[in-house]
Each structure stands twice: as C-alpha cells, then as structure tokens.
Write a protein that holds these residues in place. Structure first.
Motif, short mmCIF file in Angstrom:
data_model
loop_
_atom_site.label_atom_id
_atom_site.label_comp_id
_atom_site.label_asym_id
_atom_site.label_seq_id
_atom_site.Cartn_x
_atom_site.Cartn_y
_atom_site.Cartn_z
N GLU A 49 -19.42 70.62 29.58
CA GLU A 49 -18.64 69.39 29.50
C GLU A 49 -19.51 68.14 29.38
OE1 GLU A 49 -15.29 69.41 29.23
OE2 GLU A 49 -15.56 71.59 29.19
N ASP A 50 -20.82 68.27 29.37
CA ASP A 50 -21.71 67.11 29.29
C ASP A 50 -21.65 66.50 27.89
OD1 ASP A 50 -23.65 65.20 29.45
OD2 ASP A 50 -25.33 66.60 29.46
N ARG A 51 -21.08 65.30 27.80
CA ARG A 51 -20.98 64.62 26.52
C ARG A 51 -21.69 63.26 26.58
NH1 ARG A 51 -18.83 69.08 25.77
NH2 ARG A 51 -16.90 69.42 24.66
N ALA A 52 -22.71 63.16 27.43
CA ALA A 52 -23.43 61.88 27.58
C ALA A 52 -23.94 61.38 26.23
CB ALA A 52 -24.58 62.04 28.57
N TRP A 53 -24.33 62.28 25.35
CA TRP A 53 -24.86 61.91 24.04
C TRP A 53 -23.80 61.26 23.15
CZ3 TRP A 53 -22.77 64.71 19.90
CH2 TRP A 53 -22.03 65.85 20.28
N MET A 54 -22.52 61.40 23.53
CA MET A 54 -21.42 60.83 22.75
C MET A 54 -20.86 59.56 23.37
SD MET A 54 -19.20 64.28 21.86
CE MET A 54 -17.91 63.36 21.01
N THR A 55 -21.33 59.20 24.55
CA THR A 55 -20.72 58.13 25.33
C THR A 55 -20.58 56.83 24.56
OG1 THR A 55 -21.51 59.10 27.38
CG2 THR A 55 -20.90 56.77 27.46
N GLU A 56 -21.64 56.39 23.90
CA GLU A 56 -21.59 55.10 23.19
C GLU A 56 -20.53 55.11 22.09
OE1 GLU A 56 -24.49 52.32 20.50
OE2 GLU A 56 -25.42 53.55 22.05
N TRP A 57 -20.50 56.20 21.30
CA TRP A 57 -19.51 56.31 20.23
C TRP A 57 -18.08 56.34 20.79
CZ3 TRP A 57 -18.72 55.42 15.37
CH2 TRP A 57 -17.60 55.96 14.73
N LEU A 58 -17.86 57.15 21.82
CA LEU A 58 -16.52 57.28 22.40
C LEU A 58 -16.06 55.95 22.99
CD1 LEU A 58 -16.81 60.81 24.03
CD2 LEU A 58 -15.75 60.20 21.84
N ARG A 59 -16.97 55.22 23.62
CA ARG A 59 -16.64 53.89 24.16
C ARG A 59 -16.23 52.94 23.04
NH1 ARG A 59 -21.36 53.03 27.80
NH2 ARG A 59 -20.61 54.34 29.46
N SER A 60 -16.98 52.98 21.94
CA SER A 60 -16.69 52.12 20.80
C SER A 60 -15.31 52.42 20.21
CB SER A 60 -17.78 52.31 19.73
OG SER A 60 -17.47 51.62 18.57
N VAL A 61 -15.01 53.70 20.03
CA VAL A 61 -13.71 54.10 19.48
C VAL A 61 -12.60 53.69 20.43
CG1 VAL A 61 -12.25 56.07 18.86
CG2 VAL A 61 -14.64 55.98 18.09
N SER A 62 -12.78 53.96 21.71
CA SER A 62 -11.77 53.64 22.70
C SER A 62 -11.51 52.13 22.77
CB SER A 62 -12.21 54.16 24.07
OG SER A 62 -11.24 53.91 25.03
N SER A 63 -12.56 51.35 22.76
CA SER A 63 -12.41 49.90 22.80
C SER A 63 -11.66 49.39 21.56
CB SER A 63 -13.79 49.24 22.88
OG SER A 63 -13.68 47.84 22.78
N ALA A 64 -12.04 49.88 20.39
CA ALA A 64 -11.39 49.44 19.15
C ALA A 64 -9.92 49.82 19.14
CB ALA A 64 -12.10 50.05 17.95
N THR A 65 -9.60 51.05 19.55
CA THR A 65 -8.20 51.48 19.48
C THR A 65 -7.35 50.76 20.52
OG1 THR A 65 -8.69 53.47 20.81
CG2 THR A 65 -8.72 53.70 18.40
N ARG A 66 -7.94 50.42 21.68
CA ARG A 66 -7.19 49.61 22.66
C ARG A 66 -6.86 48.24 22.09
NH1 ARG A 66 -10.95 51.51 26.26
NH2 ARG A 66 -11.92 49.47 26.39
N GLN A 67 -7.69 47.74 21.17
CA GLN A 67 -7.47 46.44 20.53
C GLN A 67 -6.53 46.55 19.33
OE1 GLN A 67 -11.36 44.98 19.48
NE2 GLN A 67 -12.13 45.29 21.54
N GLY A 68 -6.02 47.75 19.06
CA GLY A 68 -5.08 47.94 17.95
C GLY A 68 -5.74 48.28 16.63
N ARG A 69 -7.05 48.51 16.64
CA ARG A 69 -7.75 48.92 15.42
C ARG A 69 -7.76 50.45 15.37
NH1 ARG A 69 -13.37 46.32 15.46
NH2 ARG A 69 -13.37 46.93 17.65
N SER A 70 -7.78 51.02 14.17
CA SER A 70 -7.69 52.48 14.08
C SER A 70 -8.98 53.11 13.57
CB SER A 70 -6.52 52.89 13.18
OG SER A 70 -6.81 52.58 11.83
N PHE A 71 -9.28 54.26 14.11
CA PHE A 71 -10.35 55.14 13.65
C PHE A 71 -9.69 56.43 13.20
CE2 PHE A 71 -13.45 52.61 15.96
CZ PHE A 71 -14.63 52.82 15.25
N ALA A 72 -10.04 56.90 12.01
CA ALA A 72 -9.50 58.16 11.53
C ALA A 72 -10.52 58.81 10.62
CB ALA A 72 -8.18 57.96 10.80
N ARG A 73 -10.41 60.12 10.45
CA ARG A 73 -11.30 60.83 9.54
C ARG A 73 -10.68 62.13 9.09
NH1 ARG A 73 -16.77 61.71 12.00
NH2 ARG A 73 -16.19 60.02 13.38
N VAL A 74 -11.15 62.59 7.94
CA VAL A 74 -10.86 63.93 7.47
C VAL A 74 -12.18 64.66 7.42
CG1 VAL A 74 -10.18 65.33 5.47
CG2 VAL A 74 -8.76 63.40 6.17
#
Length: 174
Positions: A49-74
């Motif tokens: 479950e250690d995802r420390a290497w993803m923390t910065e990216w996940l924080r960025s996505v979470s912050s943006a989506t809380r502000q109403g901006r969307s992240f999506a990918r295929v």
C-alpha cells in the motif's frame, strides 16, 4: 506556435489549466526514475500500500478536482497487458480516488480507430503537449497552440473516449 518544454514549464501547465487536463497514454512501458523501485517491488509481488512516490501527483489531482477542474485519461493497453501496464492498473485506483477519470482502450481498438501512437496532453482544449519517448523514457515535450492541430487531437480524444471503458469496468473484465 510550437516549442519544446522543460519539466518546470510542464508543471506550470498543470498548475495553470482552468478546466481540463486530458491525457492519451500509449506506451507499453514508462521508465520514470520515480517509479523504478515501486515497479521492481510490484514485479516481486511486494508493492503493498506504500504510494509515497505518488503523493505529489495525487495531491495535485485532488486539489485541482476539488476546485472543479478535471483530470482524465485514456490508457491504451495491450491484451495481454505488459508487466508495466499491469503495474499501472494496480495503482490506477489511487488516481481515481484523487479525482482522475481513467478509461482503458485496447491497443487493437486504438489501431482500428487510427489513433496516434504518441502520448499527449490537452489542456483546456487550447494547448496540446505532445510527448516524445525513446526506450521508454521521456525525451521531450512539444507544445503547440495551433488551432488546426489541436482540433485534430481533440478528434482523437473524442474517438478514444467514446470507445474506451471505465477503469472499474476494465478491472472486472480483465
């Protein structure tokens, strides 16, 4: 206009987009330095479950989506998937939990749809960032605001998105 970006300029695109950041992901393997150890652990069955290497990216996505901006990918995935693609799928639920909408498209279907074999980001439908790779490593990011070229990649996005399946659906059928 088109030019090549460095990592800091790409980070600014992520910080400044207003509505949407959309990614088309085609590589069968990415050799990112930050993922080397987690990928090694995944292959050894020790990812946990250690995802420390993803923390910065996940924080960025979470912050943006809380502000109403969307992240999506295929994500374009081979069948059977490569080891790296299995690794990506193992951590993808964390990206979704942060607010990213991830869909999956088979590499065969992507070829039939005549989609590019190149990764790209679309920011607010006005900035196209084409990602160049060599041996699985990012070698450059070309950015353009050319309206004609952006429309071409928006059409690629529409075709990919309409044919891709949501991540949770893909996980239950794979």
């Amino acid at each position: 206009m088109h030019r090549f970006l460095d990592g800091a300029e790409l980070a600014r695109l992520f910080a400044r987009f207003r509505r949407s950041a959309w990614r088309f992901e085609t590589q069968s393997e990415y050799r990112e330095v930050s993922e080397a150890e987690p990928y090694r652990r995944f292959l050894a069955g020790e990812l946990g479950e250690d995802r420390a290497w993803m923390t910065e990216w996940l924080r960025s996505v979470s912050s943006a989506t809380r502000q109403g901006r969307s992240f999506a990918r295929v994500r374009v995935v081979a069948f059977p998937p490569t080891d790296y693609q299995r690794f990506e799928m193992a951590v993808a639920p964390d990206n979704e939990a942060a607010g990213e909408d991830i869909r999956v498209l088979s590499s065969e279907r992507a070829r039939r749809l005549l989609l590019p074999a190149q990764d790209f980001w679309l920011f607010d439908d006005t900035i196209l960032a084409l990602m160049h790779f060599g041996s699985g490593r990012l070698t450059g990011i070309e950015v353009t605001t050319d309206v004609t070229r952006i429309e071409q990649y928006r059409a690629h996005r529409r075709r990919a998105w309409s044919q891709a399946v949501p991540l949770n659906e893909h996980m239950t059928i794979s």
